[in-house]
Design an enzyme around this catalytic site. Structure first.
Site, PDB file in Angstrom:
ATOM      1  CB  SER A   1      -0.972  -0.054   1.179  1.00 32.30           C
ATOM      2  OG  SER A   1      -2.062   0.811   0.987  1.00 32.30           O
TER       3      SER A   1
ATOM      4  CG  ASP B   1      -4.377  -1.792   0.469  1.00 34.74           C
ATOM      5  OD1 ASP B   1      -3.352  -2.376   0.865  1.00 34.74           O
ATOM      6  OD2 ASP B   1      -4.636  -0.606   0.741  1.00 34.74           O
TER       7      ASP B   1
END
Length: 278
Positions: free
Chosen positions: A43, A183
């Site tokens: 991320s 993610d």
């Protein structure tokens, strides 16, 4: 064993700023981590990792966080989106939670993928995979399986970073071949286990304990130590946690978070250097 690995976990806009300040403080005080033999990014950590391995200095990463908050991307999370995310994240076992988040991401109405790629491209500022080992962590939204992207994956760097940053329900899954990726933080906010096999490991975890059953950064660090590695785990201190609050996507908090990270980097540099430099 391989030698040195740097793991940079996720934490939104604010966690990214803290990690950038931390890296700069460490480097300023003699513990520069930019020469890692492997960088694992998740991320926000994928964004920082892509730049760091491409030659962007820790000091420059820090400076990027000090600009006008209005120049940062607007990535607001509504109360409904937050509630839907938590409902899925707290759904029993880790495997079940990851699958539910993936399904929720596929069903959500969000901005187009192209908009996400444009935002990520403006932030990462590099387009080619670096010549040094870099692993970016995402999750297959359909299966819940981890997807670890690197220079040999056949996907562009910006798309790989975007996939690792694609927070379910807020941003759309990113198309990579036949996969739709989200993610990597829904598997683990740090994914430090992917540094296994390295002798000296520094784990930077802006969000050390995720909601739900995913393993914490502390647990993963302990498992790496049990495997014979020397590990330093760096998590936000009291001042940084105060700055973070609950608004990890608030660009107005970037500068203060970066300053808190920088101070912590200066304070912990000797500890980090003792492991990193042997």
């Amino acid at each position: 064993m391989e030698q040195r690995a740097l793991v940079i976990g996720g934490g939104g806009i604010v966690g990214c700023a803290w990690a950038a300040g931390l890296l700069a403080g460490l480097a300023q005080a003699g513990a520069d981590l930019s020469g890692a033999d492997l960088v694992v990014g998740t991320s926000a950590g994928a964004l920082l990792g892509a730049q760091l391995t491409s030659g962007v200095t820790p000091a420059e990463l820090h400076r990027q966080q000090l600009g006008d908050p209005a120049d940062a991307p607007a990535v607001g999370i509504t109360a409904v989106q937050g509630a839907r995310f938590l409902l899925a994240a707290l759904a029993g076992s880790q495997q079940r939670a990851v699958r539910r988040l993936g399904r929720a991401a596929l069903a959500a109405r969000t901005v187009p993928e192209e908009d996400v790629l444009a935002v990520v491209g403006s932030l990462v500022r590099v387009t080619e995979w670096p010549g040094r080992p870099l692993r970016l962590v995402a999750v297959d939204a359909r299966t819940g399986a981890p997807a670890v992207l690197d220079a040999g994956s056949g996907v562009g760097l910006v798309r790989a970073v975007a996939a690792s940053c694609a927070l379910p329900i807020v941003w759309p899954p990113i198309t990579v071949g036949r996969q739709r990726l989200v993610d990597g933080g829904i598997r683990s906010t740090a994914n430090a286990d992917l540094a296994r096999g390295h002798r000296r490991i520094v784990v930077i975890a802006p969000v050390p304990s995720p909601p739900g059953p995913s393993p914490s950064a502390a647990r993963q660090a302990a498992e790496l130590r049990d495997g014979g590695a020397e590990v330093v785990l760096l998590v936000p201190g009291r001042e940084a946690r105060r700055v973070f609050g609950r608004k990890l996507m608030d660009p107005a908090r970037r500068a203060a978070a970066a300053a808190a990270g920088h101070a912590e980097g200066l304070a912990r540099a000797a500890e980090v250097a003792a492991v990193w430099q042997g």
